[in-house]
Design a protein around this motif. Sequence first.
Motif, PDB file in Angstrom:
ATOM      1  N   ASP A 241       0.834  -1.209   0.000  1.00 17.08           N
ATOM      2  CA  ASP A 241       0.000   0.000   0.000  1.00 17.08           C
ATOM      3  C   ASP A 241       0.867   1.258   0.000  1.00 17.08           C
ATOM      4  O   ASP A 241       0.569   2.239  -0.702  1.00 17.08           O
ATOM      5  CB  ASP A 241      -0.916   0.003   1.228  1.00 17.08           C
ATOM      6  N   GLU A 242       1.934   1.232   0.805  1.00 13.18           N
ATOM      7  CA  GLU A 242       2.857   2.375   0.844  1.00 13.18           C
ATOM      8  C   GLU A 242       3.468   2.607  -0.537  1.00 13.18           C
ATOM      9  O   GLU A 242       3.552   3.748  -1.021  1.00 13.18           O
ATOM     10  CB  GLU A 242       3.955   2.128   1.874  1.00 13.18           C
ATOM     11  N   ARG A 244       2.286   1.739  -3.477  1.00 11.38           N
ATOM     12  CA  ARG A 244       1.286   2.231  -4.434  1.00 11.38           C
ATOM     13  C   ARG A 244       0.995   3.712  -4.206  1.00 11.38           C
ATOM     14  O   ARG A 244       0.671   4.444  -5.155  1.00 11.38           O
ATOM     15  CB  ARG A 244      -0.013   1.421  -4.297  1.00 11.38           C
ATOM     16  N   GLU A 245       1.096   4.160  -2.965  1.00 13.29           N
ATOM     17  CA  GLU A 245       0.872   5.572  -2.663  1.00 13.29           C
ATOM     18  C   GLU A 245       2.037   6.431  -3.152  1.00 13.29           C
ATOM     19  O   GLU A 245       1.836   7.539  -3.661  1.00 13.29           O
ATOM     20  CB  GLU A 245       0.692   5.759  -1.152  1.00 13.29           C
TER      21      GLU A 245
END
Length: 480
Positions: A241-242, A244-245
């Motif tokens: 998730d990190e 992708r951010e």
Amino acid sequence: MTAASDTDSTPLAHRTGPTVGLVAGGLGTYWPQFPDLLPQLRRSAERVAERMRGFDARVVDVGFVSDAEEGATAADRLRSADCDLIVCFLTTYMTSSMVAPIARRSQAPVLFVNLQPTASMDHESFDTGQWLAYCGACPLPEMANLFERLGVEFRSVSGYLEDERAWERIGRWIRAAGVRATMERARHGLMGHVYPGMMDVATDPTLITRNLGGHVEVLEFDDLRERVPDAGEAAVAAKLDEAREVFEVTDSVVAEDFRWGAQVAVGLDRLVADFALDSLSYYHRGLSGELHERLGAGMILGASLLTARGVPAVGEFELRTCMAMLMMDRLGGGGSFTELQALDFTRGHVEMGHDGPAHLAISARRPLLRGLGVFHGKRGYGVSVEFDVKPGPVTLFGVIQRRDGSFALLTAQGRTGEGPLLRIGNTTSRVDFDCDPGEWVDAWSATGIAHHWALGTGHRAADVRAVADLMGLEYVHLTV
């Protein structure tokens, strides 16, 4: 993407900023003669302390000294405070005997500051007492002579109390003191082995401690191997998730490779935390797709995220360039792993960059994750980071190892510009040095630099020069 704050989990004690000792002084004979003088000078000293705190410095104010005995007492207090830099504020004339104990006992570099109250005196109305508040320049040559005879390095900044030009120079010394403190206390991980055949990048770890301070912790890829398999689904999902951010994930990224990069990134975070590392240099060749080869190939995502948090992580076992990246980061310039790529004689640009870990804070736009079927010159495959550096002023910063084992800090300044970029999973910069690209490359190579260095944003050569001064290192600035 910015560097980590004090609340980040990375155990970096030096993020509190440098400890700067402040001692102000003047000749005590004046105080009974001119009763208004000392209160005015004390207010000026309070203002100096306030401004210095604005540079993220912990200021230890040991008070105002009026004679040699008080100077000796201040010297002992400054030594106990374990200062990274001592600022001696010359508020008016003072004798060199008042400063000699500080120079001899403090064991920290000293900066004399001569800041008169305003840009000029009111010559028509001033009496002797008012003039004496502007007399800090008077003892400055005396202090320089004292330091020369004591064998202590002399530094000074002169201006007036709200002179922003002077405060920029003072801030430069404070930033340099912070870098010096970082390097003196840092822990550097060295994992794997040197890239075969790269004789220029090979560094004796003892020379890091000798020239820069700190400690080199020798690690095995097994130390990482033990922290990757049990990363845990939740931790890996959070890392994905990190990523992708932070990144734009291109269609070329294979899901399995992306997940492996995130899993290795979790292991890297644990490695850095467990060994309290401030930097990491690594390389492992590996064979036939075995686990260590896969670990080496899976490093780029996690290493780039670490570098953006202020923990430079570089490949090819490039210990000295990792030091330059750490110092450049602390100076506020980011600092990305860089080498020469090509010359553009049509546009007058030197093209440079590198595959692998990069400092995301200096990207011109949202960085890309690109999937590569092969890492050129290395075993393995997987995800790589691609971006171009922000347009504008940049500084190249490298650490040269001389034949006697001493280090020299090397800089060059240019500007990144627009132009065509390769899409091969590399960081890329097109740098204009206002000269023929071929002449520049010849001159840069002739300095003795290895084939890697740090590239940071902003023109920071003056800051690096101050770092070299405080650390007692040779400084070289290239102009062509």
